[in-house]
Enzyme design. Sequence first.
Site, PDB file in Angstrom:
ATOM      1  N   ARG A 158       0.749  -1.185  -0.125  1.00 41.23           N
ATOM      2  CA  ARG A 158      -0.035   0.027  -0.070  1.00 41.23           C
ATOM      3  C   ARG A 158       1.123   1.630  -0.155  1.00 41.23           C
ATOM      4  NH1 ARG A 158      -2.067   1.579   4.763  1.00 41.23           N
ATOM      5  NH2 ARG A 158      -2.668  -0.537   5.476  1.00 41.23           N
ATOM      6  N   TYR A 217     -12.942  18.655 -14.960  1.00 41.05           N
ATOM      7  CA  TYR A 217     -13.287  17.095 -15.136  1.00 41.05           C
ATOM      8  C   TYR A 217     -14.534  16.977 -14.071  1.00 41.05           C
ATOM      9  CZ  TYR A 217     -13.447  12.265 -15.055  1.00 41.05           C
ATOM     10  OH  TYR A 217     -13.750  10.960 -15.265  1.00 41.05           O
ATOM     11  N   ASP A 228      -4.276  20.016 -13.828  1.00 44.54           N
ATOM     12  CA  ASP A 228      -4.599  18.931 -14.391  1.00 44.54           C
ATOM     13  C   ASP A 228      -4.316  18.965 -15.943  1.00 44.54           C
ATOM     14  OD1 ASP A 228      -5.877  16.592 -15.702  1.00 44.54           O
ATOM     15  OD2 ASP A 228      -7.506  16.583 -14.558  1.00 44.54           O
ATOM     16  N   LYS A 231      -5.657   7.805 -19.381  1.00 40.99           N
ATOM     17  CA  LYS A 231      -6.000   8.343 -20.836  1.00 40.99           C
ATOM     18  C   LYS A 231      -5.007   8.160 -21.492  1.00 40.99           C
ATOM     19  CE  LYS A 231      -9.879   9.077 -18.522  1.00 40.99           C
ATOM     20  NZ  LYS A 231     -10.162  10.522 -17.974  1.00 40.99           N
TER      21      LYS A 231
HETATM   22  C1  LIG Z   1     -10.318  10.890 -16.839  1.00 39.97           C
HETATM   23  C2  LIG Z   1      -9.828  12.340 -16.172  1.00 39.97           C
HETATM   24  C3  LIG Z   1      -9.855  12.158 -14.829  1.00 39.97           C
HETATM   25  C4  LIG Z   1     -10.138  11.185 -13.815  1.00 39.97           C
HETATM   26  O1  LIG Z   1      -9.374  10.221 -14.028  1.00 39.97           O
HETATM   27  P1  LIG Z   1      -9.707   8.687 -13.738  1.00 39.97           P
HETATM   28  O2  LIG Z   1      -8.330   7.898 -13.930  1.00 39.97           O
HETATM   29  O3  LIG Z   1     -10.906   8.315 -14.427  1.00 39.97           O
HETATM   30  O4  LIG Z   1     -10.019   8.762 -12.306  1.00 39.97           O
HETATM   31  C5  LIG Z   1      -9.305  13.328 -14.354  1.00 39.97           C
HETATM   32  N1  LIG Z   1      -8.981  14.618 -15.247  1.00 39.97           N
HETATM   33  C6  LIG Z   1      -9.355  14.435 -16.441  1.00 39.97           C
HETATM   34  C7  LIG Z   1      -8.992  15.649 -17.242  1.00 39.97           C
HETATM   35  C8  LIG Z   1      -9.880  13.399 -17.193  1.00 39.97           C
HETATM   36  O5  LIG Z   1     -10.090  13.114 -18.509  1.00 39.97           O
END
Ligand SMILES: *Cc1c(COP(=O)(O)O)cnc(C)c1O
Length: 406
Positions: free
Chosen positions: A64, A117, A189, A214
């Site tokens: 963890r 997001y 982000d 992504k």
């Molecule tokens: C998909 C996404 C997230 C969240 O990510 P997960 O891996 O699905 O938790 C956060 N920010 C952006 C811009 C995203 O496209």
Amino acid sequence: MGQQRFNKGMESRGTRSVWAGEEKNLLQGATQVPVVHSVSFGYQDIDAWHDVALGQKEGHIYGRNSNPTVEVFAEKVRSLEGAEAAAAFSTGMAAISNALFALLSSGDRVVTIKDTYGGASKIFLDHLPRFQVDVAMCDTDDFDGIEAEIQKGCQILYLETPTNPTLKVIDLERMVRAARQQGALVFVDNTFATPINQNPLELGVDLVIHSATKFLGGHADALGGVICGAEEIVKRVNRFREIQGGALHPMAAYLLLRGMKTLHLRVRQQNESALAIARWLEQHPRVDEVFHPGLPSHPQHEIAAKQMRGYGGVFSFSLKGGIDAVRAFLPSLRYAHLAANLGSVETVAAPPRTSSHLECSEEERRSMGIPEGLIRYSVGIEETDDLLSDLKQALDRLPERIGAPS
Ligand SMILES: *Cc1c(COP(=O)(O)O)cnc(C)c1O
């Protein structure tokens, strides 16, 4: 040892995507990083164990807290973002929520934008307020408005650029300047841009966050998240994560690592296709609006050109005829999954109301400026011409009555 060989003179991000972080954890001449499934790590020497547990010596104790495969993944992203430190998480949302909850306390104030997001905006709307954290959600393209909120005082400025799904671009240098005056930390982000197209830390940002699910992984087969920044900040968030429990699984770390070896090739292709397709759609009679930072018609195109090396593989567009047109159009696409992810090798298309902003009500989406008939299109690595003909045939098949001027 080997670490030095890789870091020396390794200017190009493409080469770092392939090599960074790998060598230290290779085993018995293996050329690929092992997936270490072990939950715990044993010690014959109690004193050595104690030193590792206290962080005075390198090593692992319990899965963890840390894991060798996960560590390589974090190191690769750290290198690509040019950060002092990085930490990995089970998902992008785990990275976002851990960073916020680790660094905020009751009475603090966050300034952010309406276009974050969907999951992040849920934290701002529903969860931080429960802990008496005040959140100001600004119009994303109103830079004066954001600055005015920053000047009222805040601990964290939380941004995303380009945004999901309307691809708004925020002037990071300008926002960093305003936040510095208040002593606030700036989070960005960077999921849509990827470290190939944009490195916010170079513009003075304190913490970069990715959903590795992504573009970093790029194959839509593993969830993950990562943060990059100064060691002191990353450590504080990571210590919280060790207790909170959002550890990245070693197998997922391996899949993300393998995906990242082609990150620069995929992103290069996706940048090129997205721009070509966005240009083509912009002049199509059935298309209402196209949102892509690479288009000169994009309101923040100049800012994007200044702070990005490429404009990214995601764009969105709206069809004349709104949601009825979307319903008829999407199933005709041959080379697109109709699904909620993005950044994969396959093209993915989705209306935001069923994907990124599912968590939001129609009212919330409207206030974020997301038309109900919008389509988010995440370009895969297929040949550009095939994607263009696919879109063309799907648009040609749209019944004349939909979107026709009445
Ligand atoms: C998909 C996404 C997230 C969240 O990510 P997960 O891996 O699905 O938790 C956060 N920010 C952006 C811009 C995203 O496209």
